[in-house]
Design an enzyme around this catalytic site. Sequence first.
Site, PDB file in Angstrom:
ATOM      1  N   LYS A 162       0.539  -1.494   0.290  1.00  0.00           N
ATOM      2  CA  LYS A 162       0.014   0.303  -0.233  1.00  0.00           C
ATOM      3  C   LYS A 162       0.433   0.965   0.289  1.00  0.00           C
ATOM      4  O   LYS A 162       1.683   1.463   0.849  1.00  0.00           O
ATOM      5  CB  LYS A 162      -1.200   0.276   1.279  1.00  0.00           C
ATOM      6  CG  LYS A 162      -1.672   1.279   0.573  1.00  0.00           C
ATOM      7  CD  LYS A 162      -2.756   1.489   2.200  1.00  0.00           C
ATOM      8  CE  LYS A 162      -1.371   2.495   3.045  1.00  0.00           C
ATOM      9  NZ  LYS A 162      -1.595   4.203   2.597  1.00  0.00           N
ATOM     10  N   THR A 188       6.112   6.290  14.256  1.00  0.00           N
ATOM     11  CA  THR A 188       6.443   5.635  15.897  1.00  0.00           C
ATOM     12  C   THR A 188       4.889   4.725  16.535  1.00  0.00           C
ATOM     13  O   THR A 188       4.095   4.306  16.628  1.00  0.00           O
ATOM     14  CB  THR A 188       7.103   5.982  16.467  1.00  0.00           C
ATOM     15  OG1 THR A 188       8.316   6.336  16.418  1.00  0.00           O
ATOM     16  CG2 THR A 188       7.182   5.597  17.293  1.00  0.00           C
ATOM     17  N   GLY A 222       3.523   2.433  14.014  1.00  0.00           N
ATOM     18  CA  GLY A 222       4.216   0.804  14.380  1.00  0.00           C
ATOM     19  C   GLY A 222       4.258   0.433  15.739  1.00  0.00           C
ATOM     20  O   GLY A 222       3.709  -0.652  15.461  1.00  0.00           O
ATOM     21  N   CYS A 229      13.190  10.362   8.097  1.00  0.00           N
ATOM     22  CA  CYS A 229      13.411   9.836   9.972  1.00  0.00           C
ATOM     23  C   CYS A 229      14.433   9.775   9.682  1.00  0.00           C
ATOM     24  O   CYS A 229      14.608  10.037  11.560  1.00  0.00           O
ATOM     25  CB  CYS A 229      12.767   7.854   9.111  1.00  0.00           C
ATOM     26  SG  CYS A 229      13.531   7.188   8.343  1.00  0.00           S
ATOM     27  N   GLU A 259       9.609  14.518  16.648  1.00  0.00           N
ATOM     28  CA  GLU A 259      10.134  14.431  15.006  1.00  0.00           C
ATOM     29  C   GLU A 259       9.350  15.843  14.492  1.00  0.00           C
ATOM     30  O   GLU A 259       8.485  15.566  14.664  1.00  0.00           O
ATOM     31  CB  GLU A 259       9.265  12.874  14.647  1.00  0.00           C
ATOM     32  CG  GLU A 259      10.338  13.193  12.843  1.00  0.00           C
ATOM     33  CD  GLU A 259      10.267  11.465  13.080  1.00  0.00           C
ATOM     34  OE1 GLU A 259       8.869  10.842  12.855  1.00  0.00           O
ATOM     35  OE2 GLU A 259      10.746  11.557  12.180  1.00  0.00           O
ATOM     36  N   GLU A 274      10.594   0.170  10.753  1.00  0.00           N
ATOM     37  CA  GLU A 274      11.315   1.805  10.283  1.00  0.00           C
ATOM     38  C   GLU A 274      10.184   2.825  10.631  1.00  0.00           C
ATOM     39  O   GLU A 274       9.891   3.382   9.815  1.00  0.00           O
ATOM     40  CB  GLU A 274      12.322   1.690   8.731  1.00  0.00           C
ATOM     41  CG  GLU A 274      12.405   0.191   8.269  1.00  0.00           C
ATOM     42  CD  GLU A 274      13.560   0.868   8.515  1.00  0.00           C
ATOM     43  OE1 GLU A 274      14.005   1.422   8.820  1.00  0.00           O
ATOM     44  OE2 GLU A 274      14.803  -0.463   8.536  1.00  0.00           O
TER      45      GLU A 274
END
Lengths: 480, 291
Positions: free
Chosen positions: A183, A237, A240, A291, A388, A257
Amino acid sequence: MAFLDYAPAPESTSILSLREDYRLWIGGEWVTGGGEPFASVSPSTERQIATFAYADEGDVDAAVRAARAAFRDTWGPMSGRDRGKFLFRIARILQERARELAVAESLDNGKPIRETRDADIPLVAQWFFHCAGWADKLDHLGLGAAPQPHGVAAQVIPWNFPLLMLAWKVAPALAAGNTVVLKPAETTPLTAMLFAEVCEQAGLPAGVVNLVTGDGATGAALVRHPDVDKVAFTGSTAVGREIAKALAGTSKKLTLELGGKGANIVFDDAPLDQAIEGIVDGIFFNQGQVCCAGSRLLVQENVHDAVMDRLKERMATLRVGDPLDKNTDVGAINSSEQLERITRLVDRGVAEGGEAWSPACELPQEGYWFAPTVITGVEASSTIAREEIFGPVLSVLTFRTPDEAIAKANNTPYGLSAGIWSDKGSRVLAIADKLRAGVVWTNTFNKFDPASPFGGYKESGYGREGGVQGMQAYLKAGER
Amino acid sequence: MTTTTKTTTRLDVPKTYKLFIGGGFPRSESGRVTEVRDGEGRFVANVAKASRKDAREAVRAARKAQPGWAGATAYNRGQVLYRVAEVLEGRKAQFVDELQRTEGLSAARARAQVEEAIDLWVWHAGWTDKIAQVAGSANPVAGPYFNISVPEPTGVVAIVAPQSQGLLGLTSVVAPALVMGNAVVVVPAASSPLVAISLAEVLATSDLPGGVVNVLTGDPAELAPWLASHADVNALDLTGAGDLDWVALEVAAADTLKRVIRPEPGIAPETPQRILALTETKTVWHTKSRM
């Protein structure tokens, strides 16, 4: 135009022959999606590029079934030598169509053509070429004789390097003998669709690669599908973490990742001119939407002022604007949502006592833009030193001793990348030993290669992409 | 070529089979040739017969070309070797024809050999950017040192190619030497000189730098001793020297401590060991004791 200014040098889009609407690519066929089609716009103009089908749960199921059938009937039984030949073909076609893909990527993502042409697309081809060679050499990966693929791999990728992330996912998976359902990101589905054409040209058997466009819900349905054996995700994150929770207790293999807050450490004995280029490359490459960006500059206190002066001087020469202009250094932010996030975090940083500086640069009226920004006076506890930002924003902190630099660099829940600038080899290697980061660049930054494992410590995810380790992630030891 | 119908008659333009040295195709300085006839005794070609001086010239060309080839990135070397396979694929018919004429093979057997050779080039292309990771190491020494070992090319490799299956045998010894960046002087099978020179033409048009591979058609028994004793050759691959006095060659090679691969079975083709036999391991220590 003043003397020594650059005249516009736009790369022509005439090399593209895009469709108006793209469908899902399942089992080698273009299939209408179950959901409402959505548009992708060019971030630099906000103009629509094309519409894309939206894959709902039924479409995801069809894609997984197509991948399963191909794994069972064609790709799974195929010899490694022949799998390799297909991947070599794909690598060559990608090289042949490199300029077209670079233009499409810059159009859809907003990143400068200089980067898509010189970094993204060449790396895409290199990734396929490298993994192609592994397909008939799996016995040498340290997993014993005849290691086996997992089966069907579900892969969800981000918008910052759309085709490159596809390559990082698809190439090793196929080389190892898996079939995939991938995707692409909602805002950057275009080059994945062109990749389907590349697979068609290569004669890749139907169902080996399946592409489902959509949004987060599509991705969630994909990674949760019960007939998926392996999940690979690159992205935030937060997502994830959700995937790791959803897969807990299942037999699915998972690699992640995720985010990063890379420290770029500059010592007083660093070659400063090179370090300045490395700092610029570390945070303004791809508008900082990376990232592994070197988003925290840790500079030794006694050279702080000298580094800042040179950095600002260098930043003033960065050309921000049309991504398709060959002279552009910094392109558009990928989406209005991302622009809003960057703006909010920078405002927060200033509110918390940071001092923001940007060179005088005229931003285009249309599209999503953020001027290259450096924020000094940042504390280790500041929001912008911890979260981030994923934008062209550099937070600057100082240190006095190597131990302090290490402590500050590691003071983050992330652990993806770090940079060290120093002329002293002993110091560089000693510091690298102590950094809790999956990739450490010394006197360079943002270097990638299919032979080199990439991935993070801690909340930057687990698993590595590239090299032996990257191949191992798509295999299990053979049965004896 | 015996067609009598005037309208369809066309006289062939046969190729002159010369040596391949330094990227060029010179005749032997000796002026000698070997006559090649097909299975039915028909004249095919006068193939150049290399001399001692040609061998010396070839070693010089190889030495000159080797650093550049070794200095190319592993990815680049891989692409060049893959290109060899691509170009070979496009000229399959020519190789099938030459093998039929010199080795007396059926079309199917000749084709099978050519295809196997093409796939072997592809296999080697895939190793260039992988073998260091498989064979290299990070060494956990008992001290504050960064310590890694990596394979590097040994330098100039002289090869006596297998005496059967001309194209496949030649590929099975030349390709592994090239993977890590060696340069090669090869004496191909005496019975299959045509495919050796045609392969040289493929190499010459595949972006392989001139001099990286040098092909000396001729008598292995005559040429091998000069290569074995040549002081500027680093390794001697005797895979195809089984019928020669190969022990004497190994003795001669010992004068300059050449790495020697013995005649078949020697080291099996299509194995990483074959590639690594022509490499040196370099270990680099770097202190990390002073922060």
